[in-house]
Design an enzyme around this catalytic site. Sequence first.
Site, PDB file in Angstrom:
ATOM      1  N   CYS B  21       0.827  -1.200   0.000  1.00  0.00           N
ATOM      2  CA  CYS B  21       0.000   0.000   0.000  1.00  0.00           C
ATOM      3  C   CYS B  21       0.867   1.259   0.000  1.00  0.00           C
ATOM      4  CB  CYS B  21      -0.929   0.004   1.219  1.00  0.00           C
ATOM      5  SG  CYS B  21      -0.103   0.385   2.772  1.00  0.00           S
ATOM      6  N   CYS B  24       2.891   2.149   3.241  1.00  0.00           N
ATOM      7  CA  CYS B  24       4.042   1.285   3.486  1.00  0.00           C
ATOM      8  C   CYS B  24       5.155   1.603   2.511  1.00  0.00           C
ATOM      9  CB  CYS B  24       3.641  -0.186   3.385  1.00  0.00           C
ATOM     10  SG  CYS B  24       2.748  -0.762   4.845  1.00  0.00           S
ATOM     11  N   CYS B 113      -2.831  -4.701   1.706  1.00  0.00           N
ATOM     12  CA  CYS B 113      -1.369  -4.543   1.635  1.00  0.00           C
ATOM     13  C   CYS B 113      -0.681  -5.803   2.130  1.00  0.00           C
ATOM     14  CB  CYS B 113      -0.954  -3.352   2.502  1.00  0.00           C
ATOM     15  SG  CYS B 113       0.824  -3.119   2.618  1.00  0.00           S
ATOM     16  N   CYS B 116       1.421  -4.465   5.634  1.00  0.00           N
ATOM     17  CA  CYS B 116       0.743  -4.052   6.860  1.00  0.00           C
ATOM     18  C   CYS B 116      -0.604  -4.737   7.040  1.00  0.00           C
ATOM     19  CB  CYS B 116       0.556  -2.530   6.902  1.00  0.00           C
ATOM     20  SG  CYS B 116      -0.665  -1.893   5.755  1.00  0.00           S
ATOM     21  N   ASP B 348      -1.881  -7.193  65.765  1.00  0.00           N
ATOM     22  CA  ASP B 348      -2.765  -8.355  65.939  1.00  0.00           C
ATOM     23  C   ASP B 348      -4.219  -7.918  66.019  1.00  0.00           C
ATOM     24  OD1 ASP B 348      -0.474 -10.136  68.162  1.00  0.00           O
ATOM     25  OD2 ASP B 348      -0.629 -10.077  65.974  1.00  0.00           O
TER      26      ASP B 348
END
Lengths: 135, 533
Positions: B21, B24, B113, B116, B348
């Site tokens: 794509c 990218c 793509c 990605c 305690d």
Amino acid sequence: RICVITLAEAHPLLQNGKTITSINYQISANCSRLQNKVSGKSKRGAQFLTELAPLCRISSSDGEEYTIYSCIRGRLIEVNENILSNPAILQEKPSTEGYIAVVLPKFEESKSITQGLLTQKEYEEVLLKRLNSSS
Amino acid sequence: MSSLTEKDRPIVQLLLNTGTCPRCILRFCCVASQTLYRRPYKDLMKDLKEFLKNNQEKEDTVSFDVVDPPCKRIRLEDTEEQPDDLNHNGVLQQIPSVNDENTAMENSAVTVCNVCLGILQEFCEVDFVKKVSQKVNSTDYQFTGFVFSVSLPPQLSVRERAAWLLVKQETGKLGLSLAKDDIVQLKEAYKWIIHPQLSEELGVPADGKSLFEVSVVFAHPETDEECHFLATACPDCFKPAKNKQSVFTRMAVIKALEKIKEEDFLKHFPCPPSSPNNLCVAVEIQCNNGAVFVAGRYNKYSRNLPQTPWIIDGERKLESSVEELISEHLMAEFKADSFNFSSSGREDVDVRTLGNGRPFAIELVNPRRIHFTAEEMKGLQQTINNSSDKIQVRDLQLVTRSAIGRMKEGEEEKTKTYSALIWTDKAIQKEDIAFLDDIKELKLDQKTPLRVLHRRPLAVRCRIIHTMQSEYIDEHHFRLRLKTQAGTYIKEFVHGDFGRTKPNIGSLLSRTADILELDVESVDVDWPPALEN
């Protein structure tokens, strides 16, 4: 549940006239209770005791020797070294400072062990019976 | 496209042909301008093609129209898989178009793509951003900023590597070298695009320091097995862990990719990566707020209240606890998922805590509300104090996580003062106990008390009693105030614990002593800061 082993009320050593001459934690050639070493929360390395396992041997001046037994199954946590340096407390305060040993039973056996013991009242009845039968 | 130069041309061509794509492609050309990535998808695609076309006028050899089989063009009108579109590379499928404009562009072939898997495509569109913000708004979190975190499927790292090797090869032909670090990271580019959009939807800025986190988990089941070859190549990177479903975690995959040799990688994985049929899926969109910490000091006025719930074998032994009485109201106001209570030491069940009280801190996990004014905190303190007479709190305030360390150091190092009511078997007179007041820095040897020996290791502790003050009551009773080192067992100091704590009150007085009541008078830690009440 932690257990503290002490001499019972009626034990010969706690009767009048007895003088303790020695207390020995070496119960056999290979085993000394003094060498017991535990580590960690789960007390690894502890000597394991059964009911009849000897804890120590006590000698009195009249030549008698008494073996004190564990009476409880479990891991030996510690033995009381104070009575070695000061045997008098064994007779003066047998139920507190003069204790013999501390034992930790297995968690699962805790309940059954407690049920197998006598209550204070039941013990007194046993003593009474003993007295009556001997007289 | 201003940031692309001549030398990028072959790379752009190659990546476009192999199904990558536009965004990218920009990444692999090391384009670092954030605004470029934010441009609409179709504009980017158009510009890239323009960029390539410009070359056509100059050179004859580069042929733009030659499209290899790996590049799949899809008819946008088709909404279902067509069995007859099957070719040896796989099945063609349409990606749902995100806005109407796309359908009008018959030239835009929107393949998923191959690098990605749609993250920098579909998941940058406004529809997805709206989906995320809707999820956020459906919860009732209070926030003034956000951190957006993304979890990507591990196979993306594998595909990234394959694409990088492809590009490296190509730039090598030109005599240029390409460093892995120059390539823009996928997550980084994604955040460049998402942050402004999400920020606008939510009305608050993206802030790296914010405690409020919006996280999205992506998955791509179709390609999950792509990582598996790494297990045969680098078996020691993939050890099965008990709480993980799959051994192929992102970290393990990244580690293996660092180890594997280029030749081995290329043997097992197609380069360029194949085009997938489907997009990634956003399997989880979650919101989480970082923990907030509330500190204060508590007083305990009951001799029948444990600090933490006392439950054995599922059965509650005593009703309620200090921790529950305090956190109940905090949980309600902060609307947290859970809490963690801690304090500077503890007492305690049968011991009261008087004076300024004991410091404590409560971590509230994933609170929905995080902002409280000092006034509101005072109000909260009042609410807690009104709700119970067994405990009271003071100095209630918000603190940072690092402040907890100061509280814990108090546990080990600081002194405490106590008041004990003591009984003796043999009678005592005033003179018999007066000497106790003169004893300073008394050293004790305390074996692990029998009462805790079942759950603590056997050991001997040396502890110091700094000062004592006695107060005669009658022949068998007196009150003793003591200031001691942290970690001293007071009860055992009084009764001697079968002679296992030496010296003890009994041995000092040559009597048998026992403790009837104990109060903590002060815990000498100057944290949290005292507030004007």
